[in-house]
Design an enzyme around this catalytic site. Sequence first.
Site, PDB file in Angstrom:
ATOM      1  N   GLY A  27       0.922  -1.229   0.197  1.00 51.50           N
ATOM      2  CA  GLY A  27       0.062  -0.009   0.015  1.00 51.50           C
ATOM      3  C   GLY A  27       0.867   1.040  -0.116  1.00 51.50           C
ATOM      4  N   LEU A  30       1.890   2.855   3.545  1.00 53.51           N
ATOM      5  CA  LEU A  30       2.703   1.805   4.060  1.00 53.51           C
ATOM      6  C   LEU A  30       4.182   1.537   3.446  1.00 53.51           C
ATOM      7  CD1 LEU A  30       3.620  -1.556   4.485  1.00 53.51           C
ATOM      8  CD2 LEU A  30       2.781  -0.235   6.563  1.00 53.51           C
ATOM      9  N   TYR A  97      -8.482  -5.952  -7.455  1.00 51.88           N
ATOM     10  CA  TYR A  97      -8.664  -5.319  -6.286  1.00 51.88           C
ATOM     11  C   TYR A  97      -9.842  -6.168  -5.583  1.00 51.88           C
ATOM     12  CZ  TYR A  97      -5.020  -1.821  -6.781  1.00 51.88           C
ATOM     13  OH  TYR A  97      -3.924  -1.158  -7.290  1.00 51.88           O
ATOM     14  N   ARG A 163      -5.509   7.402  -8.284  1.00 47.51           N
ATOM     15  CA  ARG A 163      -5.895   6.161  -8.826  1.00 47.51           C
ATOM     16  C   ARG A 163      -7.420   6.610  -9.415  1.00 47.51           C
ATOM     17  NH1 ARG A 163      -1.258   6.412  -8.411  1.00 47.51           N
ATOM     18  NH2 ARG A 163      -0.052   4.958  -7.414  1.00 47.51           N
ATOM     19  N   LYS A 221       7.704  14.983  -8.331  1.00 47.32           N
ATOM     20  CA  LYS A 221       8.760  14.157  -8.986  1.00 47.32           C
ATOM     21  C   LYS A 221       8.539  13.667 -10.285  1.00 47.32           C
ATOM     22  CE  LYS A 221       6.692  12.330  -5.223  1.00 47.32           C
ATOM     23  NZ  LYS A 221       5.986  11.372  -4.387  1.00 47.32           N
ATOM     24  N   ALA A 252       8.425   3.567  -6.295  1.00 44.78           N
ATOM     25  CA  ALA A 252       9.371   4.803  -6.592  1.00 44.78           C
ATOM     26  C   ALA A 252       9.086   6.048  -5.884  1.00 44.78           C
ATOM     27  CB  ALA A 252       9.489   5.138  -8.185  1.00 44.78           C
ATOM     28  N   GLY A 253       7.891   6.648  -5.929  1.00 47.13           N
ATOM     29  CA  GLY A 253       7.513   7.761  -5.300  1.00 47.13           C
ATOM     30  C   GLY A 253       7.366   7.553  -3.750  1.00 47.13           C
ATOM     31  N   ASP A 254       6.833   6.384  -3.492  1.00 42.62           N
ATOM     32  CA  ASP A 254       6.487   6.037  -1.874  1.00 42.62           C
ATOM     33  C   ASP A 254       7.950   6.092  -1.241  1.00 42.62           C
ATOM     34  OD1 ASP A 254       4.080   5.597  -2.984  1.00 42.62           O
ATOM     35  OD2 ASP A 254       4.202   3.680  -2.752  1.00 42.62           O
TER      36      ASP A 254
END
Length: 303
Positions: A27, A30, A97, A163, A221, A252-254
């Site tokens: 997630g 997280l 999902y 999203r 970013k 990558a961004g997280d």
Amino acid sequence: MRLAIIGECMVELSNSENDLYHLGFGGDTLNTAVYYSRCGGDAEYVTALSDDILSKKMLQQWQAEGVGTQHVKIMPNTVPGLYLIENDDGGERHFHYWRTHSPARYLLDNFPRVLDELNEYDAIFLSGITLSLYSSDTRKMLCDFLQYFRGRGGLVIFDNNYRPRNWSSVSEASAAFNEIMHIADLALLSMEDEIALHGEHSMPNCLARWLKSGATEVVIKNGAEGVLAGNTTDSFKVAVPTVVKPVDTTAAGDSFNGAFLASKARGQSLAMCVRAGQYCAAQVIMHKGAIVPRDVNLIEGAA
Ligand code: AMP
């Protein structure tokens, strides 16, 4: 910097071979909490889980990562959110999902006092995915609280992870993002998601829009294209120091966020925080999966 991170972590089933799946957890928020912790930060994850075996495993894994779980609420007799990653014949990944009734969606409705518990923190981090979990009334309650939290000196940090499938319409998403835009102090944005929601526009345009709305620090970013960072007095571009050929760009961004915030917690300059985020993200995308093995060095010069 005592940081509380609000969101949802789901059960992940991935890398199927002969219909055997690897069990993991993932997630966006997280992931940020894990990388913040691995880079030396002290964070609590704020969510709701079930009391089932998979939720218990998730909790154990977060704790093993040093992510605090004291604000995780338990809703017995529910089922945690789940997603399955399927690789098609061309190697393209597809996500499926099962999260419509996951406990994380009911956190603020069932445990509204969790917001009082967050008052003691220096900073609260949330994402566009976090916002999409809640009804518009619940989002309003959260935004009112964040406004109050910022007003009394707390730092509100937002990543615009957008999203489209999580929202009933673009206008619902736009309304929610416009509201948080007027509340966030520090915006850690993905240019791709800004364009997906607001249409084609330039990075300087995006920076100006967020600063005008009240953000005091904005970091945009843009993949291998680098970062545009700015505050109320200055703005500058930071090229990606070493462009790599990614193995898997998940998180990558997280991970950028986690390392950026850990650097900020150490009192480093905006430029140094960006550099820390870039280094960490470049390591993460050289490995498969959102959470890379623990022995991967995520801090430049620390190997
Ligand atoms: P993105 O969410 O795609 O903007 O990526 C987040 C961060 O990951 C970027 O700001 C870069 O620092 C890093 N990154 C993305 N793609 C690459 C790449 N090909 N090489 C090195 N770093 C990258």
